[in-house]
Design a protein around this motif. Structure first.
Motif, short mmCIF file in Angstrom:
data_model
loop_
_atom_site.label_atom_id
_atom_site.label_comp_id
_atom_site.label_asym_id
_atom_site.label_seq_id
_atom_site.Cartn_x
_atom_site.Cartn_y
_atom_site.Cartn_z
N VAL A 44 0.84 -1.19 0.00
CA VAL A 44 0.00 0.00 0.00
C VAL A 44 0.88 1.25 0.00
O VAL A 44 0.60 2.21 -0.73
N ASN A 48 0.81 4.11 -2.81
CA ASN A 48 0.51 5.48 -2.41
C ASN A 48 1.66 6.43 -2.74
O ASN A 48 1.42 7.60 -3.03
N THR A 56 -7.10 6.69 3.36
CA THR A 56 -8.42 6.05 3.48
C THR A 56 -9.10 5.93 2.12
O THR A 56 -9.81 4.96 1.87
N SER A 59 -7.46 3.02 0.33
CA SER A 59 -7.99 1.79 0.91
C SER A 59 -9.36 1.45 0.31
O SER A 59 -9.63 0.30 -0.02
N HIS A 60 -10.19 2.46 0.16
CA HIS A 60 -11.51 2.27 -0.45
C HIS A 60 -11.38 1.73 -1.88
O HIS A 60 -12.07 0.79 -2.27
N ARG A 63 -10.11 -1.87 -1.95
CA ARG A 63 -11.18 -2.79 -1.56
C ARG A 63 -12.13 -3.03 -2.74
O ARG A 63 -12.51 -4.16 -3.02
N ARG A 73 -4.97 -9.49 -2.49
CA ARG A 73 -4.22 -8.95 -1.36
C ARG A 73 -3.58 -10.11 -0.61
O ARG A 73 -4.20 -11.14 -0.38
N TYR A 82 -0.49 -5.94 -2.68
CA TYR A 82 -1.53 -6.11 -3.69
C TYR A 82 -0.90 -6.49 -5.02
O TYR A 82 0.21 -6.05 -5.34
#
Length: 107
Positions: A44, A48, A56, A59-60, A63, A73, A82
């Motif tokens: 992640v 990023n 956040t 993350s959304h 998902r 994942r 990922y």
């Protein structure tokens, strides 16, 4: 049009509608995540670092991609890595992915 890529929006025959796949990929951030994963699995933090997205929000999006079956994942202690789903990797041709209904190309 139906695709033989069996990931999201499956009907009882296991087919996937092109619209279902493209709906998930229509978001610019999700598309950027898929492009980042073309070079292999990423944490992640690594994703990023290249996208500079609110954690956040990232993350959304991760998902949503995972639930759609486009990425996987793998937990590594407190961290997660990922990768593109094997169905996408199998259909990858360089920096393009054959979705069955169309080809998604990254320059």
């Amino acid at each position: 049009m139906k695709s033989s890529l069996k990931i999201l929006g499956q009907d009882p025959d296991g087919d996937v509608s092109c619209a279902s796949i493209l709906k998930v990929l229509a978001d610019e951030t999700r598309l950027a995540v898929v492009e980042a994963l073309l070079d292999g699995p990423r944490t992640v933090a690594e994703i990023n670092a290249s996208l500079d997205v609110e954690p956040t929000l990232l993350s959304h999006h991760l998902r949503a991609l995972r639930e759609a079956g486009l990425v996987t994942r793998e937990r590594q202690g407190r961290h997660a890595s990922y990768a593109l789903a094997s169905a996408l990797v199998e259909r990858r041709k360089g920096r393009a992915i054959d979705l069955g209904c169309c080809t998604l190309s990254f320059s």
